[in-house]
Structures are given as structure tokens and as C-alpha cells.
Write a protein that holds these residues in place. Sequence first.
Motif, PDB file in Angstrom:
ATOM      1  N   SER A   1       0.835  -1.205   0.000  1.00  0.00           N
ATOM      2  CA  SER A   1       0.000   0.000   0.000  1.00  0.00           C
ATOM      3  C   SER A   1       0.866   1.250   0.000  1.00  0.00           C
ATOM      4  O   SER A   1       0.599   2.217  -0.718  1.00  0.00           O
ATOM      5  CB  SER A   1      -0.909   0.007   1.229  1.00  0.00           C
ATOM      6  OG  SER A   1      -1.773  -1.100   1.236  1.00  0.00           O
TER       7      SER A   1
ATOM      8  N   ALA B   1       1.170   4.005  -3.019  1.00  0.00           N
ATOM      9  CA  ALA B   1       0.932   5.420  -2.717  1.00  0.00           C
ATOM     10  C   ALA B   1       2.127   6.268  -3.119  1.00  0.00           C
ATOM     11  O   ALA B   1       1.980   7.373  -3.663  1.00  0.00           O
ATOM     12  CB  ALA B   1       0.630   5.599  -1.232  1.00  0.00           C
TER      13      ALA B   1
ATOM     14  N   HIS C   1       7.181   7.068   1.350  1.00  0.00           N
ATOM     15  CA  HIS C   1       6.172   6.005   1.311  1.00  0.00           C
ATOM     16  C   HIS C   1       6.732   4.722   0.697  1.00  0.00           C
ATOM     17  O   HIS C   1       6.420   3.614   1.163  1.00  0.00           O
ATOM     18  CB  HIS C   1       4.953   6.457   0.511  1.00  0.00           C
ATOM     19  CG  HIS C   1       3.892   7.077   1.346  1.00  0.00           C
ATOM     20  ND1 HIS C   1       3.443   8.362   1.144  1.00  0.00           N
ATOM     21  CD2 HIS C   1       3.193   6.602   2.400  1.00  0.00           C
ATOM     22  CE1 HIS C   1       2.508   8.644   2.038  1.00  0.00           C
ATOM     23  NE2 HIS C   1       2.346   7.598   2.812  1.00  0.00           N
TER      24      HIS C   1
ATOM     25  N   ALA D   1      -3.926   6.752  -4.545  1.00  0.00           N
ATOM     26  CA  ALA D   1      -3.219   6.204  -3.384  1.00  0.00           C
ATOM     27  C   ALA D   1      -4.173   5.448  -2.470  1.00  0.00           C
ATOM     28  O   ALA D   1      -3.852   4.360  -1.974  1.00  0.00           O
ATOM     29  CB  ALA D   1      -2.530   7.335  -2.621  1.00  0.00           C
TER      30      ALA D   1
END
Length: 213
Positions: free
Chosen positions: A30, A34, A195, A85
Amino acid sequence: MTDQQHLQTLTDIKRMMERSSRFISLSGLSGVSAGISALAGAWLAHSWIVGYYNSWNASGVFDEGAFVQLKFRLIILAFCVMAAALAGGLFFTWRRARRNHLPIWDVTSRNVLVNVCIPLAAGGAFIAGLLYNHLETLVAPTCLVFYGLALINGSKYTLPDVRYLGICETVLGIVNLFFLRKGIYFWAVGFGVLHIIYGVLMWWKYERKGSFQ
């Protein structure tokens, strides 16, 4: 009962406590998705900004209409990046929860959502005020600071690694305040590079060997 059995029992108890008190289905992928979305958005925004200033320098005249159009396009782009995202985050989190036979929506996930949304809502209102007062240079650091605070606030209901990401985002936003004209680069580092690094580390730490399964 042997020592090995005692150890296994304690491990099982720990897992049950983790699952009941913290949202542990967050996937490192994830964060990677993102980050990629943010970098793509930052690249596109940078190309628009460069094109706008090149046009301004060529004409030598400030075009208020072109500036308003640029600002509108950047706002739309920001929402599109956020949507991409979120979509990637929800998909990979849902996939990990399904593999581990865990619910994706329960009391713990609701606690995470509420605690994250409070600082984000405050930050969104603050940014709206900045745009209303034509203080666009403060938008990037404000995004980073409030996003970092949101992660810190929600980290007590999920993996502790989220707290460290939040601290990094907040510090980066504060540093950005001293380099206001470089906001797009700080935005790319904060929402993109950090990220991706966080996502890879999370995957390596928790998902590579099936931790918390």
C-alpha cells in the motif's frame, strides 16, 4: 507441557492480543503504490509549473487567468493522486486481510480511521484557508505536517512503524517551511520516496515471512 509448547502458547496469545488491539492488516505494498502515485503526480505537477513559468518568462507579462487555471489543475491533480493512493492502499490491505483471514472493518480499523481523519480534516480546512488567502507556498509543508500528525495520532491503533513514518513526514514539512519555493520537491520526497521506503521495509519486516499470520 514442554518449553516449546509453552513458547507456542505464549506466541498464540500474543497474536490474539495483537489482532484484537491493533489493525495489523496494513500492507507494505500500500505504501509503495501510494509512493508511486505521488511521484507520478509530482512529475506531472512539476511539468505544468515549469511550462507556466516558461510562458510567463517568454511573454514578460503576468497572466492571472493562466495562474488560476494552473492552481485549479494542481488541486484536481492532488485529488486524483489521493484517490489513486487510497484505491491502491485499500486493495492491498484488503488482499492481505483476506489472506490472513482477518476482518478489514472492525472496531480497531474504525479507531484508526477516526484518529487519522481528525488531523487530516483540520489540515484540509487549514489548507483551504491558505488557498483562500493566496498563500500557495505554504500548502506543501502544511500537507506534510498535518499528514504526519495524522499518522502519529493513528499509530497507537496499528503497527508502530507508522509512527516513525509520521514523525519523518512532520519533520520534513517543518524543514520545508524554510525552503518554501521548493515545496514540490519536498512533497515528492515526503509522499513519494518516504512512502516507498516505508512500504518496502514493512513488506520485508511483516509480509516476507508471513509475520502476524
